[in-house]
Design a protein around this motif. Sequence first.
Motif, mmCIF file in Angstrom:
data_model
loop_
_atom_site.group_PDB
_atom_site.id
_atom_site.type_symbol
_atom_site.label_atom_id
_atom_site.label_comp_id
_atom_site.label_asym_id
_atom_site.label_seq_id
_atom_site.Cartn_x
_atom_site.Cartn_y
_atom_site.Cartn_z
ATOM 1 N N TYR A 27 0.758 -1.082 0.077
ATOM 2 C CA TYR A 27 -0.196 -0.065 -0.103
ATOM 3 C C TYR A 27 0.842 1.344 0.021
ATOM 4 O O TYR A 27 0.521 2.107 -0.613
ATOM 5 C CB TYR A 27 -1.017 0.137 1.220
ATOM 6 N N ALA A 28 2.058 1.185 0.600
ATOM 7 C CA ALA A 28 2.827 2.408 0.635
ATOM 8 C C ALA A 28 3.504 2.655 -0.602
ATOM 9 O O ALA A 28 3.607 3.854 -0.818
ATOM 10 C CB ALA A 28 3.941 2.187 1.658
ATOM 11 N N ALA A 29 4.090 1.689 -1.199
ATOM 12 C CA ALA A 29 4.642 1.901 -2.654
ATOM 13 C C ALA A 29 3.560 2.275 -3.481
ATOM 14 O O ALA A 29 3.598 3.159 -4.377
ATOM 15 C CB ALA A 29 5.488 0.599 -2.940
ATOM 16 N N VAL A 30 2.422 1.775 -3.442
ATOM 17 C CA VAL A 30 1.242 2.107 -4.461
ATOM 18 C C VAL A 30 0.781 3.506 -4.108
ATOM 19 O O VAL A 30 0.505 4.347 -5.105
ATOM 20 C CB VAL A 30 0.152 1.100 -4.250
ATOM 21 N N ALA A 31 0.762 3.965 -2.909
ATOM 22 C CA ALA A 31 0.433 5.337 -2.540
ATOM 23 C C ALA A 31 1.535 6.251 -3.175
ATOM 24 O O ALA A 31 0.941 7.479 -3.885
ATOM 25 C CB ALA A 31 0.529 5.509 -1.207
ATOM 26 N N LYS A 32 2.700 5.973 -3.053
ATOM 27 C CA LYS A 32 4.054 6.947 -3.777
ATOM 28 C C LYS A 32 3.406 7.005 -5.334
ATOM 29 O O LYS A 32 3.621 7.937 -6.015
ATOM 30 C CB LYS A 32 4.961 6.254 -3.539
ATOM 31 N N GLN A 33 3.488 5.838 -6.055
ATOM 32 C CA GLN A 33 2.958 5.680 -7.318
ATOM 33 C C GLN A 33 1.704 6.673 -7.743
ATOM 34 O O GLN A 33 1.819 7.360 -8.576
ATOM 35 C CB GLN A 33 2.546 4.343 -7.832
ATOM 36 N N SER A 38 -0.441 11.406 -9.787
ATOM 37 C CA SER A 38 -1.729 12.261 -9.679
ATOM 38 C C SER A 38 -2.925 11.328 -9.849
ATOM 39 O O SER A 38 -4.012 12.083 -10.566
ATOM 40 C CB SER A 38 -1.691 13.498 -10.577
ATOM 41 N N LEU A 39 -3.050 10.389 -9.158
ATOM 42 C CA LEU A 39 -4.147 9.391 -9.088
ATOM 43 C C LEU A 39 -5.007 10.011 -8.050
ATOM 44 O O LEU A 39 -4.673 10.368 -7.162
ATOM 45 C CB LEU A 39 -3.910 7.986 -9.121
ATOM 46 N N GLY A 40 -6.403 9.568 -8.324
ATOM 47 C CA GLY A 40 -7.373 10.257 -7.257
ATOM 48 C C GLY A 40 -7.581 8.999 -6.236
ATOM 49 O O GLY A 40 -6.838 8.193 -6.609
#
Length: 257
Positions: A27-33, A38-40
Amino acid sequence: MSERKQTLQRLEEQLRELKLPHMREQYAAVAKQAQKESLGYEEYLALLVEQQWQHRRQLRTERLLRESRLPLEKTWDSFDLQRLPRKVLQQVKALLDGTFLAHKENVLFFGTPGSGKTHLLCALGQKLVGDGHRIYFNSCMLLMQDLLKAKKELTLPRYLKKLAGFEAIILDDIGYLQQDRGEMEMLFTLLAERYERGSIMLTSNLPFSKWEKIFMDPMVTAAAIDRLVHHSVIVEMNLPSYRMAVAKQKRNDKDKS
């Protein structure tokens, strides 16, 4: 402890309790991605759930493949589909969606030795496993020996119940039984148990006209064939031997070198 750390700790605990290990790790890596792209919020959540779903599906496929005992080297990529007549190719492609499993239909591959019957059936089995279906592969002779052993140990009902959990059983080389009445009885028992309850997928070098060699009794032979063909797709693969062609090509290549 800061409010953010408390939130993350609680999130870790909840994901662990919900048995979502891949999501907890990513979840942390995907949050950075998501921040970088600029994903919602919804897009971030969808991406995270997609990764968890893919991971879980991969683990399930790996488990089903181990359970299936399919020879993994027999794949679509390693089979020359151009060898197949158009009718056979159409039949095989029509089986890929697995609807025959829902209808409890059988798939019967007949043909000469080396024509690729086993390879195609195993490749089909791998595709079905990849789609989440439970498939079991074994040579007919070895499976009959296992059933006879279970009968001797008084565990046959349990073994048959285990086999009933598979949507399809692939019986390879049904013509190579050892002319043993016990094996014949076990084969007929299996066919009777599967009739209209689950699919049988088999390969055989023997046409139906010679199946009395397997069951050694015309009435039993007729009853077995009747159960198999009632709901079935029959694929005729009377092709030149692929193994012989490869061996011949190797000899030619060696003579040229």
